[in-house]
Motif scaffolding. Structure first.
Motif, mmCIF file in Angstrom:
data_model
loop_
_atom_site.group_PDB
_atom_site.id
_atom_site.type_symbol
_atom_site.label_atom_id
_atom_site.label_comp_id
_atom_site.label_asym_id
_atom_site.label_seq_id
_atom_site.Cartn_x
_atom_site.Cartn_y
_atom_site.Cartn_z
ATOM 1 N N ARG A 18 0.819 -1.212 -0.037
ATOM 2 C CA ARG A 18 0.009 0.089 0.132
ATOM 3 C C ARG A 18 0.829 1.351 -0.089
ATOM 4 N N VAL A 19 1.864 1.232 0.858
ATOM 5 C CA VAL A 19 2.872 2.376 0.881
ATOM 6 C C VAL A 19 3.491 2.464 -0.611
ATOM 7 N N ALA A 44 2.561 1.696 -3.328
ATOM 8 C CA ALA A 44 1.617 2.221 -4.443
ATOM 9 C C ALA A 44 1.217 3.605 -4.087
ATOM 10 N N GLU A 45 0.812 3.833 -2.778
ATOM 11 C CA GLU A 45 0.645 5.707 -2.514
ATOM 12 C C GLU A 45 1.560 6.261 -2.906
ATOM 13 N N LYS A 46 2.855 6.050 -2.557
ATOM 14 C CA LYS A 46 4.164 7.053 -2.823
ATOM 15 C C LYS A 46 4.692 6.783 -4.296
#
Lengths: 419, 419
Positions: free
Chosen positions: A29-30, A32-34
């Protein structure tokens, strides 16, 4: 650190990043988000592309960090929860083996060998990682171990006399109690088999590596060598001193270490910063750039012992444990250090609370026999001269104080509580 | 037992006898004194040529039993010392591995698999062999383990809710306390993840395999399956029930079992006798024909589960724990069984002492809230009807009783003391 070490670390980093990228729902998730492409992270220096992981992240998304199905878990562990609720850690069989490797290496660093017999004075119960690590490490090294567990001075001495251990593994503030018990019961502790003590959980040195008051108190009474070790559940590895006593050595096979300032930048030789770790070779719950909250001085220069791994000085404090008391910034170890200078004090508990204005208050609980105007006066001026502030003193029975500090359900003595 | 098993045992016996003949100064002395040529002992039946080893022999010549140099010792263990001073046991690395093998096999016998998660409610500290055996066994089997340790009902339930264990490993008399805590704190224990409890240290069955009062008390409140296991430090192996619940199965790779009468002769199917073990494959402190003092009924017939290994019924008593009270012979478990039938009794301690004439006296310590004429009358007649005698009742505060039973320095609750 040598080029070899950093190349080997880069390789292990690539490996763990690929593993995490497949298995960790939190980090996926991190990433992907960043918009992080892990294939662009080729060496340790590239790590800065990844944001820090904090204690809050761990607590909020605990199980999202898990990279294996729960049926692959061998040992279920929790953190001590000094500052918040305990967080779960999950060790696979391979992680338990990593723990053994780490600790065998740590024992060797502290001058240990297969001929040593360790007496373990911390618990293997209570979902505690450290106790298990010690037992696994001693076995891996081929040494012997006596699993006594915490407290119980009678049983500790009986074990020392029966089995002749060469090294004790203990929380150092327990050692004065052990010495007192020996003195009261005519045990000739000075000619015991014990050569050294591996001190966990509390510093025994000042940042300049001289013994702090606790370290002095122990060594002035008992001619043993003290080795300090610093570790946490989250890192699943330890920084252990060699015989030079100039900081705990990093095990570069197991951890990437960054010591950073408030802005997140790496601090220079000898400077104080927050310890940040990336765990290598972990299968259950690997962490990337985890901010431990622990503040240490860092040393990059090769050690006199010949090892050229980064070293950490004693934990000066924890970021979240910083107390603002009457306008002065204090870390709990500084309070312990003052209290440890006073020979009359055998037991104490530091209580940190908020007053009606939301400011920190510090009380020191002591045993009733000390409640004399003279002693209070002496302690007040000692605090004044050493820390510029005077905490409130409260006196209770030795039994009650003992009860408050050595709780059966806790893994460590509670020298400090927040209420 | 099959011919195959006894042939395999004979081979292992020859092996251990040769090893002992070279390495054990105690047994070398015995062989010399009694003129025993170990080469004439070819099969299990020939064992009778060797005299029994007693608890006294172990205590008197403790270190003479050791077969390896102390530097080869991995784990230093002591017996519980229920009846006398604790005796030392020394485990080599290989012995620790044997312990793991034994326990993994025991878990499997009790219907366990690598998908199970065990919650350990006994300690791994205090030089205790069993706690370590469980941890090693679970890891060997590929199962998971939560090392909680004894007591602390809050932490036990928090662990159950957090990690969903399928099996608890516990001293069964702790389970009613655990249930009470759940009831008091509105914990929905009936729909927890726990499927079964591996019960150690105390019997949960009568010799006819029906649940005893403690077993009934637990299962009437909680729909879990109970498995009994019987073991001791000296044997370094366990007799664990299969799902049929018809006695604990012998592991013939690790032990030779003889169940003998007062004359030392093997007793028949279903009869009561003293458990005598010869430890196979032990490197540190192997024992030949060790008299455990434990009295059990023995079953040689194949079990319904398909295993054809010898089984032991519940420990009816210990030879040295036989109490002669007002002319009646009583073993402590019979007293526990009466007390466990009384729903009002949450905590008790049986105190056995000698009176001025050297005869045994029995007092039962109970909590003060029960001190009513009606209750005393009820308990008196219950004892009278069940055991024909009425022990003295003493009432103290729950706190004090708790303190006497659950001592921090002890590995097990003290339901029984001799003064």
């Amino acid at each position: 650190m040598t080029k070899e070490i950093s190349e080997s670390q880069s390789e292990k980093l690539t490996e763990i990043l690929r593993y995490i990228n497949i298995n960790s729902s939190y980090y996926k998730r991190v990433f992907a988000e960043k918009g992080i492409d892990i294939e662009t992270i080729k060496k340790v220096e590239d790590l800065t592309k990844i944001p820090f992981t904090t204690k809050d992240d761990l607590a909020l998304y605990n199980d999202d960090f898990l990279c294996v199905p729960k049926s692959k878990i061998s040992d279920f562990v929790t953190t001590s929860g000094t500052l918040s609720d305990p967080v779960a850690f999950y060790l696979t069989d391979k992680d338990v083996e990593r723990l053994a490797t780490n600790e065998a290496e740590a024992f060797r660093c502290a001058n240990g060998s297969e001929n040593d017999i360790y007496q373990l004075m911390t618990t293997i119960d209570r979902r505690f990682m450290a106790g298990l690590a010690y037992w696994m490490g001693a076995r891996k090294m081929g040494a012997g171990m006596i699993r006594v567990g915490p407290g119980a001075p009678f049983l500790q001495w009986e074990s020392i006399q029966r089995f002749s251990p060469t090294v004790l593994i203990a929380i150092p503030s327990f050692i004065p109690r052990l010495i007192d018990y020996a003195l009261e019961n005519n045990i000739d502790f000075k000619s015991s088999s014990v050569k050294s003590i591996l001190c966990i959980g509390e510093p025994i040195r000042n940042p300049d590596f001289s013994y702090n008051e606790l370290g002095k108190r122990i060594t002035s009474q008992w001619g043993v060598k003290l080795y300090s070790t610093y570790a946490s559940t989250e890192m699943g590895a330890a920084f252990t001193e060699c015989q030079e006593g100039k900081g705990g050595h990093l095990n570069p096979d197991l951890l990437i270490l960054e010591v950073v300032d408030e802005e997140g930048d790496i601090v220079d030789e000898g400077e104080l910063g927050e310890v940040v770790v990336t765990t290598l070779g972990v299968e259950g719950m690997p962490l990337l750039r985890y901010k431990t909250g622990d503040l240490c001085n860092v040393y990059y220069e090769p050690c006199i012992c010949g090892r050229n791994t980064t070293r950490l000085g004693p934990v000066v404090g924890r970021k979240q444990q910083m107390i603002k008391f009457k306008g002065t910034t204090i870390f709990p170890p500084a309070l312990f250090d003052v209290l440890d200078t006073v020979p009359e004090i055998d037991l104490y508990q530091v209580v940190v609370s908020k007053n009606e204005f939301g400011n920190d208050e510090i009380s020191i609980l002591l045993t009733m026999n000390l409640e004399t105007p003279l002693f209070k006066e002496k302690l007040h001026s000692l605090f004044k001269s050493r820390l510029r502030v005077t905490p409130l003193l409260k006196f209770i029975t030795a039994q009650e104080l003992n009860h408050r500090i050595f709780k059966q359900e806790k893994r460590k003595p509670e020298k400090l509580i927040y209420i």
